[in-house]
Scaffold this active site. Structure first.
Site, PDB file in Angstrom:
ATOM      1  N   GLY A 167      -6.489  50.402 -16.708  1.00  0.00           N
ATOM      2  CA  GLY A 167      -6.114  51.005 -17.646  1.00  0.00           C
ATOM      3  C   GLY A 167      -4.432  51.410 -17.330  1.00  0.00           C
ATOM      4  N   GLN A 189       3.240  55.542 -18.121  1.00  0.00           N
ATOM      5  CA  GLN A 189       3.411  55.174 -17.102  1.00  0.00           C
ATOM      6  C   GLN A 189       4.519  53.858 -16.854  1.00  0.00           C
ATOM      7  OE1 GLN A 189      -0.909  54.501 -16.614  1.00  0.00           O
ATOM      8  NE2 GLN A 189      -0.498  55.001 -14.478  1.00  0.00           N
ATOM      9  N   CYS A 213      -4.855  55.386  -9.227  1.00  0.00           N
ATOM     10  CA  CYS A 213      -3.902  55.494 -10.296  1.00  0.00           C
ATOM     11  C   CYS A 213      -2.642  54.606 -10.107  1.00  0.00           C
ATOM     12  CB  CYS A 213      -3.493  56.870 -10.654  1.00  0.00           C
ATOM     13  SG  CYS A 213      -2.240  56.986 -12.140  1.00  0.00           S
TER      14      CYS A 213
HETATM   15 ZN   LIG Z   1      -3.380  56.576 -14.117  1.00  0.00          ZN
END
Ligand SMILES: [Zn+2]
Length: 175
Positions: A46, A51, A91
């Site tokens: 994802g 980001q 992440c």
């Molecule tokens: Zn993330």
């Protein structure tokens, strides 16, 4: 298409709320293409636009086994969430780390597709975890705020394969 630089923890943009997308421009389409390319380059499941430094409510999710079914969600809203799962996640913006996070085990998410048509998807486990994680990004939240216990370093796998630090790994049992 082009790879985009991933912003990492400490970058103030990751704490900001992303804005609703009101229309699709050529720039938005290019952003989406680049996000998909960047997600696959990083072997993630994802990625949210923030980001890569763009405060738009766009996320890409691909929890398919082959990793070749990207779902583009514009202005996603989690309409229903229930159940609970407890597992490790990571992440791309927190490289090399993993931590235990409780998430709903089942979600229904409403969003717009790339033609700004309303869609809805429902899923459990990895999908639910991923959607919650990405939607948090759009509100300026990182999973590190939700971690129970210590944030651990991702151990490199012993068989010499590339480790999986970039992808969330909710299937992995907690110890
Ligand atoms: Zn993330």
């Amino acid at each position: 298409m082009a790879l985009r630089e991933i912003r990492t923890i400490g970058d103030p943009i990751l704490t900001k709320r992303s804005k609703e997308v009101t229309g699709i421009t050529d720039r938005t389409r290019e952003l989406i293409e680049d996000m998909i390319e960047t997600l696959y380059d990083q072997n993630g499941v994802g990625l949210s636009a923030v980001q890569v430094g763009v405060l738009k409510r766009i996320v890409i999710v691909d929890v398919s086994e082959e990793g070749d079914e990207p779902v583009v969600m514009i202005n996603p809203v989690i309409r229903a969430a229930d159940g609970e799962q407890d597992g490790y996640e990571g992440c791309l913006s927190v490289p090399g780390k993993t931590g235990r996070v409780k998430r709903p085990n089942h979600v229904i998410v409403d969003f717009l597709d790339e033609d700004m048509q309303p869609q809805s998807m429902e899923g459990e486990e990895v999908f639910a975890r991923c959607v919650c994680h990405e939607c948090d990004h759009l509100d300026g939240k990182l999973y590190t705020e939700l971690v129970e216990g210590p944030l651990k370093d991702v151990e490199s796998s012993e068989d010499g394969q590339e480790d999986d630090s970039d992808s969330m790994s909710p299937g992995r049992e907690s110890d």
